[in-house]
Design a protein around this motif. Structure first.
Motif, PDB file in Angstrom:
ATOM      1  N   GLU A 621       4.999  -4.156  -2.160  1.00 12.91           N
ATOM      2  CA  GLU A 621       4.463  -3.461  -3.314  1.00 12.91           C
ATOM      3  C   GLU A 621       3.113  -2.838  -2.980  1.00 12.91           C
ATOM      4  OE1 GLU A 621       4.301  -6.215  -6.495  1.00 12.91           O
ATOM      5  OE2 GLU A 621       6.458  -6.147  -6.865  1.00 12.91           O
ATOM      6  N   ASN A 622       2.486  -3.357  -1.934  1.00 11.88           N
ATOM      7  CA  ASN A 622       1.217  -2.819  -1.448  1.00 11.88           C
ATOM      8  C   ASN A 622       1.526  -1.614  -0.547  1.00 11.88           C
ATOM      9  OD1 ASN A 622      -1.152  -2.265  -0.044  1.00 11.88           O
ATOM     10  ND2 ASN A 622      -1.757  -4.410   0.078  1.00 11.88           N
ATOM     11  N   GLU A 623       1.021  -0.441  -0.917  1.00  7.13           N
ATOM     12  CA  GLU A 623       1.288   0.771  -0.156  1.00  7.13           C
ATOM     13  C   GLU A 623       0.799   0.663   1.276  1.00  7.13           C
ATOM     14  OE1 GLU A 623       2.444   4.854   0.539  1.00  7.13           O
ATOM     15  OE2 GLU A 623       3.069   3.219  -0.796  1.00  7.13           O
ATOM     16  N   ASP A 624      -0.315  -0.032   1.492  1.00  4.80           N
ATOM     17  CA  ASP A 624      -0.855  -0.158   2.849  1.00  4.80           C
ATOM     18  C   ASP A 624       0.088  -0.945   3.758  1.00  4.80           C
ATOM     19  OD1 ASP A 624      -3.017   1.277   2.082  1.00  4.80           O
ATOM     20  OD2 ASP A 624      -4.460  -0.365   2.121  1.00  4.80           O
ATOM     21  N   VAL A 625       0.753  -1.960   3.201  1.00  5.35           N
ATOM     22  CA  VAL A 625       1.717  -2.730   3.990  1.00  5.35           C
ATOM     23  C   VAL A 625       2.905  -1.844   4.370  1.00  5.35           C
ATOM     24  CG1 VAL A 625       3.245  -4.733   3.993  1.00  5.35           C
ATOM     25  CG2 VAL A 625       1.002  -4.870   2.894  1.00  5.35           C
ATOM     26  N   ARG A 626       3.341  -1.034   3.438  1.00  3.19           N
ATOM     27  CA  ARG A 626       4.449  -0.116   3.720  1.00  3.19           C
ATOM     28  C   ARG A 626       4.079   0.854   4.828  1.00  3.19           C
ATOM     29  NH1 ARG A 626       6.499   4.902   2.485  1.00  3.19           N
ATOM     30  NH2 ARG A 626       4.554   5.538   1.509  1.00  3.19           N
ATOM     31  N   LEU A 627       2.881   1.371   4.788  1.00  2.00           N
ATOM     32  CA  LEU A 627       2.442   2.328   5.810  1.00  2.00           C
ATOM     33  C   LEU A 627       2.293   1.654   7.171  1.00  2.00           C
ATOM     34  CD1 LEU A 627      -0.152   4.403   3.752  1.00  2.00           C
ATOM     35  CD2 LEU A 627       2.213   4.999   4.295  1.00  2.00           C
ATOM     36  N   LEU A 628       1.824   0.412   7.171  1.00  2.00           N
ATOM     37  CA  LEU A 628       1.744  -0.333   8.428  1.00  2.00           C
ATOM     38  C   LEU A 628       3.145  -0.497   9.023  1.00  2.00           C
ATOM     39  CD1 LEU A 628       0.383  -2.093  10.584  1.00  2.00           C
ATOM     40  CD2 LEU A 628       0.587  -4.035   8.991  1.00  2.00           C
ATOM     41  N   GLY A 629       4.120  -0.839   8.175  1.00  2.00           N
ATOM     42  CA  GLY A 629       5.489  -0.973   8.653  1.00  2.00           C
ATOM     43  C   GLY A 629       6.022   0.326   9.221  1.00  2.00           C
ATOM     44  N   LEU A 630       5.721   1.448   8.569  1.00  2.00           N
ATOM     45  CA  LEU A 630       6.182   2.743   9.070  1.00  2.00           C
ATOM     46  C   LEU A 630       5.536   3.081  10.414  1.00  2.00           C
ATOM     47  CD1 LEU A 630       6.158   4.805   5.750  1.00  2.00           C
ATOM     48  CD2 LEU A 630       8.160   4.008   7.022  1.00  2.00           C
ATOM     49  N   ALA A 631       4.266   2.748  10.566  1.00  2.00           N
ATOM     50  CA  ALA A 631       3.589   2.998  11.844  1.00  2.00           C
ATOM     51  C   ALA A 631       4.233   2.176  12.960  1.00  2.00           C
ATOM     52  CB  ALA A 631       2.105   2.660  11.719  1.00  2.00           C
ATOM     53  N   MET A 632       4.594   0.947  12.642  1.00  2.00           N
ATOM     54  CA  MET A 632       5.260   0.106  13.642  1.00  2.00           C
ATOM     55  C   MET A 632       6.650   0.651  13.964  1.00  2.00           C
ATOM     56  SD  MET A 632       4.084  -3.627  12.167  1.00  2.00           S
ATOM     57  CE  MET A 632       4.895  -4.563  13.458  1.00  2.00           C
TER      58      MET A 632
END
Length: 716
Positions: A621-632
Motif C-alpha cells: 500500500e506504500n507507493e515507495d515499497v512498490r517502486l522499490l520492487g519495480l526497481a529490483m
C-alpha cells in the motif's frame, strides 16, 4: 423379441444411410487431431500427455452429451409425423419392442463414439511413460464416464421426446446440461452462497473435482472409485428413465404383461439406485463436513488494515492478505529423528526423537510443540522430569526444572492417527496416504513443529457457502534442523520423495531450514545443478528447461544481495496442490505446477523473485515499497537480457506519457544512478532493500529518506 430385432435392424439401416450422423464422429476426429498435433509438435513438453488428454476430454464429453442427447430426442420423435409409425402400430408391436429397438440403436451409435475416444486415448498415452496397469485404469475411467453419461442422456432424450410433442424436447437437453453442470463447472472449487456443493453430485458424469480429474503424479486415482459408483448410478437412472418412457408411450398399445412387469422393474431398480446414491452422497458429505469442521475450528473474523480497506476491498484483502509466521521462537529443533509407518487407509504411526535447544534469554519451564489435532500422542517422554498435555494442535511439555538459555534436551514423541485432510469444499485432498497416492505437506502438521503454530488460516467470508475461506498457514523456521527420517510404506511399490535427499532405501537424511514434505506417486527425480526436481517422468525435461531459466536469476540475487535463492528441491504437482502452497515462504523448497512451466519468462521470473524478497503484501500500500520492487524487477530482468533504461521501461510498462513530470520522483532519481552505471544502480537498490528489510513495520518505508541516507553514507 423378434419384433425388437426387426425394429433394431430397420433403425440401424436408417442410421447407416443418414450421412449427417457422421458429423459427430468427424467433430471428435477433428478435435482430437488438433489436441494431439498441438501437443506433439512442441519441442519440449511441459505437461503430461494424460493431462492434455483430459483437458480435451472433459470439453468433448460435454459436446458429445449434447449431440447424443439431441439425437436421442430425434430418434424418439422422428416417426411421429410420418406414415411408418401409423403403419407399424397396426401390427402386433409392443411399446417395449418399439422403444427398446430404437433405444439400442442410439446406444450403439453412442458406443461407437466412446470406442473411438478410447482408441485415441490408448494410442496417444502409449507414446508416453505409462504402465499397462495405469493405462487400463484410465481406459476404464473414460469408458464409465462416457457410457454412464451417454446412457443417461439418451434415456432422458427418449423420455423428453415422448412427453413433449414440440421443439421444447430439444431445448430441454442443453438446458438440463447447463443446469446440472453450470454450478460445478466453474473451475474455482469455491461454492458461493447460493451454491450448495452437495448439489454438484447431480451431474450426468462425475464432476467432483476442479478443472481436471488428472492429478499429475497421482493420475486419476483420487476420483476413480467414486466415478465408478457415480456412473453406475447414472446407468441405473438411465434404465429407469427408459422404463418410464415405455410406461408413458401409447397407452392404447400397452399389453397386460407390460402393465405389470415394467412398473415392477422400475420399483426394483429404484432400490439399488437409492442405496448407491446414498453411499455416494455420504462419501462426499464426509469430505465436505471435515472441510467445514476444519474451517470452523480455525475461523477468525476479518480485521481490515484500515477502515477504507475493510469497506471497499474486504474480499480482495481477505484473499490476498498473506499471513506471515513472524514469531521468533525461543526454542529450536537441532536434530529430529523420525520413524514413520505409512498405512494405505490414510493413517500414520510415528516415533520421533527431538533434540531441542533453548535460544531465549530467560529460563522457562514449558515447551510448545505443534502436531495436528487428529494425531493421537501415545508417548511423550524425556530423560528430564516432565509431563505432557494436549491442547488442540499443541503438545505442551512441562518440565519440573527450569530450562536455562543455551541448554539442550531430548523429547521422545510417539503418535498415530488419520492424516486425511481436505481443502476447496472437500474437492481436494490436502494430505493423504492411499494406494498409489501419498502427500504429507509440512502444513498438514504431520510431524512435530517447534512453538505454537497456526496450521490453517480460516477467515470469515460472507460470499462463500460455508461463510469462510480456508488456506494453509505459512510456516517459517528460525533455525535449520538436521533430520534423519525412516519411511516404511505399506504400498511398497510407490516411489517416495522427501524434501531432504534419500541416502539409502527408505532412509532420508539432511539439514533443512524449511522442514519436511513427503510425496509419493508416479514420480522420478533428477538433479539440475544443486536442485533436485521431483515430478512425473514425462515433464522432467520441461522442468529442467524452466530450472535453467531461473538459475541465472537466482545466482544473480545471491551475488547481488547475499541472499540464498537456489532451492534445494522442487516438487512438480498439479494446479490445486500448487495453489495450496503458493505462499510457501521458503525458497529452499518450492512447488511448481506443470502448466506454469511453459510460461516462465524473464519478467515473470523477476516478478516472482521480488514477490518472495518483499513478501509483505500489506506494505505494498506504500507507493515507495512498490517502486522499490519495480526497481529490483528491472535490475533482475536487465541481467537476464538487454533492457531499455529504467525510466523508459517504467513508462512503457505503465503506459504513461514519457514526460518527466509523469514519472514518480524516486524512479527519476534512480534513473540518474542507472545513467551513471549499472553497477552503481545495483548498489543503491541493494542499500534501499537492506533499509527496507530492517524495518519492523515495512509499510513505513520512505525511499526519499533512504536515498538521502545512502548519499550521506557514500559521501563520508
Amino acid at each position: 423379441m423378434n419384433m425388437t430385432k426387426l425394429i433394431f435392424r430397420y433403425e440401424l439401416l436408417q442410421l447407416f444411410r443418414n450421412k449427417f450422423l457422421a458429423i459427430p464422429l468427424f467433430i471428435n476426429l477433428l478435435c482430437w487431431g488438433y489436441i494431439i498435433i498441438s501437443y506433439e509438435i512442441q519441442p519440449i513438453h511441459y505437461e503430461e500427455r494424460a493431462a492434455a488428454f483430459y483437458q480435451g476430454f472433459m470439453w468433448l464429453l460435454l459436446l458429445n452429451l449434447l449431440m447424443i442427447g439431441l439425437f436421442a430426442v430425434y430418434m424418439a420423435d422422428k416417426d411421429r409425423e410420418n406414415k411408418f409409425e401409423s403403419l407399424i402400430v397396426t401390427y402386433q408391436v409392443k411399446n417395449t419392442e418399439w422403444i427398446i429397438g430404437k433405444w439400442l440403436v442410439t446406444q450403439l451409435y453412442a458406443l461407437g463414439i466412446t470406442l473411438f475416444t478410447i482408441l485415441v486415448q490408448i494410442s496417444w498415452l502409449l507414446l508416453g511413460k505409462i504402465s499397462i496397469g495405469d493405462l487400463v485404469r484410465n481406459v476404464l475411467y473414460v469408458f464409465v464416464q462416457m457410457e454412464g453419461g451417454l446412457i443417461l442422456l439418451i434415456s432422458l432424450g427418449f423420455l423428453l421426446g415422448v412427453l413433449l410433442k414440440n421443439m421444447f424436447a430439444y431445448i430441454f437437453i442443453p438446458a438440463i446440461l447447463v443446469l446440472t453442470l453450470g454450478l460445478p463447472f466453474d473451475y474455482t472449487g469455491v461454492a458461493l452462497t447460493f451454491d450448495n456443493p452437495r448439489v454438484h453430485l447431480l451431474t450426468p458424469f462425475d464432476y467432483m473435482f476442479i478443472q481436471s480429474p488428472y492429478e499429475s503424479i497421482w493420475g486419476i486415482d483420487r476420483v476413480f472409485d467414486a466415478t465408478i459408483l457415480h456412473q453406475f448410478i447414472a446407468l441405473l437412472v438411465g434404465c429407469i428413465f427408459i422404463l418410464v418412457t415405455i410406461v408413458l408411450f401409447r397407452s392404447n398399445r400397452k399389453v397386460q404383461r407390460e402393465k405389470k412387469i415394467v412398473p415392477l422393474l422400475i420399483a426394483i431398480l429404484l432400490i439399488p439406485t437409492i442405496i448407491l446414491s446414498g453411499i455416494r452422497y455420504v462419501q462426499y458429505d464426509q469430505a465436505f463436513k471435515q472441510y467445514v469442521t476444519t474451517g470452523e475450528h480455525y475461523v477468525t473474523g476479518f480485521e481490515g488494515r484500515n477502515e477504507k480497506a475493510l469497506a471497499e476491498w474486504e474480499w480482495e484483502n481477505s484473499y490476498y492478505d498473506t499471513y506471515l509466521d513472524n514469531t521468533k521462537y525461543e526454542f529450536s529443533v537441532e536434530q529430529m529423528d523420525l520413524s514413520a509407518l505409512l498405512k494405505t487407509d490414510n493413517s500414520i504411526k510415528v516415533r520421533s526423537q527431538l533434540t531441542i535447544r533453548h535460544n531465549g534469554d530467560a529460563p522457562i519451564k514449558d515447551v510448545y510443540l505443534t502436531l495436528h489435532q487428529a494425531l493421537n500422542v501415545t508417548e511423550c517422554s524425556s530423560k528430564s522430569v516432565m509431563t505432557c498435555s494436549r491442547e488442540s494442535d499443541f503438545v505442551i511439555v512441562h518440565f519440573d526444572q527450569m530450562i536455562e538459555p543455551g541448554e539442550q534436551f531430548n523429547v521422545n514423541l510417539a503418535y498415530n492417527g488419520s492424516v486425511l485432510q481436505y481443502r476447496d469444499e472437500g474437492y481436494v485432498g490436502h494430505s493423504f496416504i492411499q494406494n498409489h497416492r501419498v502427500y504429507l505437506p509440512k502444513e498438514a502438521g504431520w510431524y512435530p513443529l517447534i512453538g505454537k503454530r497456526q496450521l490453517v488460516i480460516a477467515r470469515e467470508h460472507n460470499n462463500n457457502y460455508v461463510q469462510f475461506e480456508l488456506r494453509n498457514a505459512r510456516l517459517v523456521e528460525d533455525y535449520p534442523t538436521e533430520f534423519t527420517v525412516e519411511i516404511i510404506n505399506e504400498d511398497s511399490n510407490i516411489p517416495l520423495a522427501l524434501t531432504i535427499p534419500e541416502v539409502e532405501a527408505g532412509i532420508y537424511s539432511g539439514t533443512s531450514l524449511y522442514g519436511l514434505s513427503l510425496v509419493g506417486g508416479n514420480l522420478e527425480e533428477v538433479k539440475v545443478g544443486q536442485t533436485r526436481i521431483v515430478g512425473h517422468p514425462e515433464i522432467l525435461n520441461g522442468a529442467k528447461n524452466a530450472i535453467k531459466k531461473n538459475q541465472q536469476a537466482w545466482k544473480f540475487i545471491e551475488d547481488w544481495l547475499d541472499i540464498p535463492m537456489t532451492p534445494s528441491v522442487i516438487y512438480i504437482l498439479n494446479d490445486e496442490h500448487y495453489y495450496l502452497t503458493r505462499s510457501t515462504p521458503s525458497q529452499e523448497f518450492l512447488i511448481w505446477h506443470a502448466e506454469g512451466l511453459e510460461y516462465v519468462d524473464d519478467s515473470i521470473i523477476a516478478y516472482e523473485i521480488v514477490e518472495y524478497l518483499t513478501n509483505e503484501y500489506a506494505s505494498w500500500e506504500n507507493e515507495d515499497v512498490r517502486l522499490l520492487g519495480l526497481a529490483m524487477e528491472w535490475s533482475i530482468t536487465s541481467h537476464l537480457h538487454e533492457m531499455v533504461g529504467l525510466k523508459n521501461w517504467y513508462v512503457s510498462t505503465w503506459g504513461i506519457p514519457s514526460e518527466v513530470s509523469e514519472v514518480p520522483e524516486p524512479i527519476d532519481v534512480l534513473n540518474g544512478y542507472e545513467d551513471r552505471s549499472k553497477e552503481e544502480f545495483n548498489t543503491v537498490v541493494k542499500f534501499l532493500y537492506t533499509q527496507y528489510k530492517q524495518l519492523d513495520d515495512k509499510s513505513i518505508f520512505d525511499m526519499e529518506a533512504a536515498l538521502q541516507k545512502y548519499e550521506g553514507v557514500t559521501n563520508e
